[in-house]
Design a protein around this motif. Structure first.
Motif, PDB file in Angstrom:
ATOM      1  N   GLN A   3     -11.087 -35.127   0.544  1.00 23.01           N
ATOM      2  CA  GLN A   3     -10.367 -35.849   1.603  1.00 23.01           C
ATOM      3  C   GLN A   3     -11.313 -36.073   2.775  1.00 23.01           C
ATOM      4  O   GLN A   3     -12.046 -35.157   3.173  1.00 23.01           O
ATOM      5  CB  GLN A   3      -9.148 -35.062   2.062  1.00 23.01           C
ATOM      6  CG  GLN A   3      -7.979 -35.088   1.069  1.00 23.01           C
ATOM      7  CD  GLN A   3      -8.241 -34.243  -0.160  1.00 23.01           C
ATOM      8  OE1 GLN A   3      -8.662 -33.093  -0.052  1.00 23.01           O
ATOM      9  NE2 GLN A   3      -8.019 -34.822  -1.338  1.00 23.01           N
ATOM     10  N   LEU A   4     -11.284 -37.277   3.335  1.00 27.35           N
ATOM     11  CA  LEU A   4     -12.250 -37.672   4.355  1.00 27.35           C
ATOM     12  C   LEU A   4     -11.534 -38.189   5.587  1.00 27.35           C
ATOM     13  O   LEU A   4     -10.591 -38.985   5.481  1.00 27.35           O
ATOM     14  CB  LEU A   4     -13.167 -38.762   3.797  1.00 27.35           C
ATOM     15  CG  LEU A   4     -13.919 -38.405   2.512  1.00 27.35           C
ATOM     16  CD1 LEU A   4     -14.586 -39.641   1.919  1.00 27.35           C
ATOM     17  CD2 LEU A   4     -14.942 -37.317   2.776  1.00 27.35           C
ATOM     18  N   CYS A  22     -17.672 -37.974   9.855  1.00 29.47           N
ATOM     19  CA  CYS A  22     -16.737 -37.981   8.732  1.00 29.47           C
ATOM     20  C   CYS A  22     -16.625 -36.550   8.242  1.00 29.47           C
ATOM     21  O   CYS A  22     -17.586 -36.004   7.674  1.00 29.47           O
ATOM     22  CB  CYS A  22     -17.226 -38.903   7.633  1.00 29.47           C
ATOM     23  SG  CYS A  22     -16.241 -38.840   6.118  1.00 29.47           S
ATOM     24  N   ALA A  23     -15.467 -35.958   8.462  1.00 28.90           N
ATOM     25  CA  ALA A  23     -15.230 -34.579   8.055  1.00 28.90           C
ATOM     26  C   ALA A  23     -14.550 -34.558   6.698  1.00 28.90           C
ATOM     27  O   ALA A  23     -13.570 -35.267   6.467  1.00 28.90           O
ATOM     28  CB  ALA A  23     -14.373 -33.876   9.090  1.00 28.90           C
ATOM     29  N   ALA A  24     -15.060 -33.722   5.815  1.00 30.70           N
ATOM     30  CA  ALA A  24     -14.532 -33.628   4.462  1.00 30.70           C
ATOM     31  C   ALA A  24     -13.833 -32.309   4.243  1.00 30.70           C
ATOM     32  O   ALA A  24     -14.201 -31.278   4.823  1.00 30.70           O
ATOM     33  CB  ALA A  24     -15.669 -33.782   3.454  1.00 30.70           C
ATOM     34  N   TYR A  32     -21.362 -34.149  -3.388  1.00 29.41           N
ATOM     35  CA  TYR A  32     -21.030 -35.552  -3.163  1.00 29.41           C
ATOM     36  C   TYR A  32     -22.152 -36.291  -2.460  1.00 29.41           C
ATOM     37  O   TYR A  32     -22.681 -35.824  -1.448  1.00 29.41           O
ATOM     38  CB  TYR A  32     -19.765 -35.671  -2.309  1.00 29.41           C
ATOM     39  CG  TYR A  32     -18.484 -35.436  -3.053  1.00 29.41           C
ATOM     40  CD1 TYR A  32     -18.059 -34.147  -3.341  1.00 29.41           C
ATOM     41  CD2 TYR A  32     -17.694 -36.505  -3.468  1.00 29.41           C
ATOM     42  CE1 TYR A  32     -16.886 -33.924  -4.033  1.00 29.41           C
ATOM     43  CE2 TYR A  32     -16.513 -36.297  -4.152  1.00 29.41           C
ATOM     44  CZ  TYR A  32     -16.113 -35.006  -4.436  1.00 29.41           C
ATOM     45  OH  TYR A  32     -14.945 -34.797  -5.112  1.00 29.41           O
ATOM     46  N   ALA A  33     -22.486 -37.440  -2.989  1.00 26.97           N
ATOM     47  CA  ALA A  33     -23.221 -38.416  -2.192  1.00 26.97           C
ATOM     48  C   ALA A  33     -22.203 -39.079  -1.268  1.00 26.97           C
ATOM     49  O   ALA A  33     -21.045 -39.274  -1.652  1.00 26.97           O
ATOM     50  CB  ALA A  33     -23.873 -39.457  -3.087  1.00 26.97           C
ATOM     51  N   LYS A  77     -19.621 -29.631   6.272  1.00 27.55           N
ATOM     52  CA  LYS A  77     -18.919 -30.617   5.436  1.00 27.55           C
ATOM     53  C   LYS A  77     -18.705 -31.924   6.212  1.00 27.55           C
ATOM     54  O   LYS A  77     -17.607 -32.498   6.207  1.00 27.55           O
ATOM     55  CB  LYS A  77     -17.576 -30.061   4.949  1.00 27.55           C
ATOM     56  CG  LYS A  77     -17.697 -28.831   4.075  1.00 27.55           C
ATOM     57  CD  LYS A  77     -16.330 -28.364   3.597  1.00 27.55           C
ATOM     58  CE  LYS A  77     -16.448 -27.121   2.733  1.00 27.55           C
ATOM     59  NZ  LYS A  77     -15.115 -26.640   2.276  1.00 27.55           N
ATOM     60  N   THR A  78     -19.746 -32.369   6.847  1.00 24.09           N
ATOM     61  CA  THR A  78     -19.637 -33.551   7.696  1.00 24.09           C
ATOM     62  C   THR A  78     -20.830 -34.467   7.476  1.00 24.09           C
ATOM     63  O   THR A  78     -21.962 -33.996   7.314  1.00 24.09           O
ATOM     64  CB  THR A  78     -19.559 -33.147   9.178  1.00 24.09           C
ATOM     65  OG1 THR A  78     -18.428 -32.304   9.380  1.00 24.09           O
ATOM     66  CG2 THR A  78     -19.411 -34.378  10.070  1.00 24.09           C
TER      67      THR A  78
END
Length: 127
Positions: A3-4, A22-24, A32-33, A77-78
């Protein structure tokens, strides 16, 4: 699936700068790329920039080369998009996207290669 959530958009004058984030969520962000795309009113969504899993490989659209910088912090995670020397033609909704490439160094640049998308953040550059 990841989720982004994008943030950092806004209104800026031409020549100014913005940094998008963009926080995941999810435990496998480092697999992830990540990519940034944008969509201006009445236009197709287009590729802006992408970064490989480890951050060692990056790719830029010709229109932003030298002005934008993509980076990532896997511990947070960003993924970030630093945008400098902004132009009115950079005005668009900017989307973050995630992809699980088949090998570490691969940097996806096509929209269909990204199954996971954020909701977008508006960037408006005034002249």
């Amino acid at each position: 699936q990841v989720q982004l959530v994008e943030s950092g958009g806004g209104l800026v004058q031409a020549g100014g700068s913005l940094r998008l984030s963009c926080a995941a969520s999810g435990r496998s962000f480092s697999n992830y790329a990540m990519g940034w795309f944008r969509q201006a009113p009445g236009k197709e969504r287009e590729f802006v920039s992408a970064i490989s899993r480890s951050g060692g490989y990056t790719f830029y659209a010709r229109s932003v080369q030298g002005r934008f910088t993509i980076s990532r912090d896997n511990t947070k995670k960003t993924v970030y998009l630093q945008m400098n020397s902004l132009k009115p033609e950079d005005t668009a909704v900017y989307y973050c996207a995630g992809s699980l490439p088949s090998y570490t160094a691969y940097v996806p640049t096509e929209r269909h290669e990204y199954p996971d998308w954020g909701q977008g953040t508006q960037v408006t550059v005034s002249s």
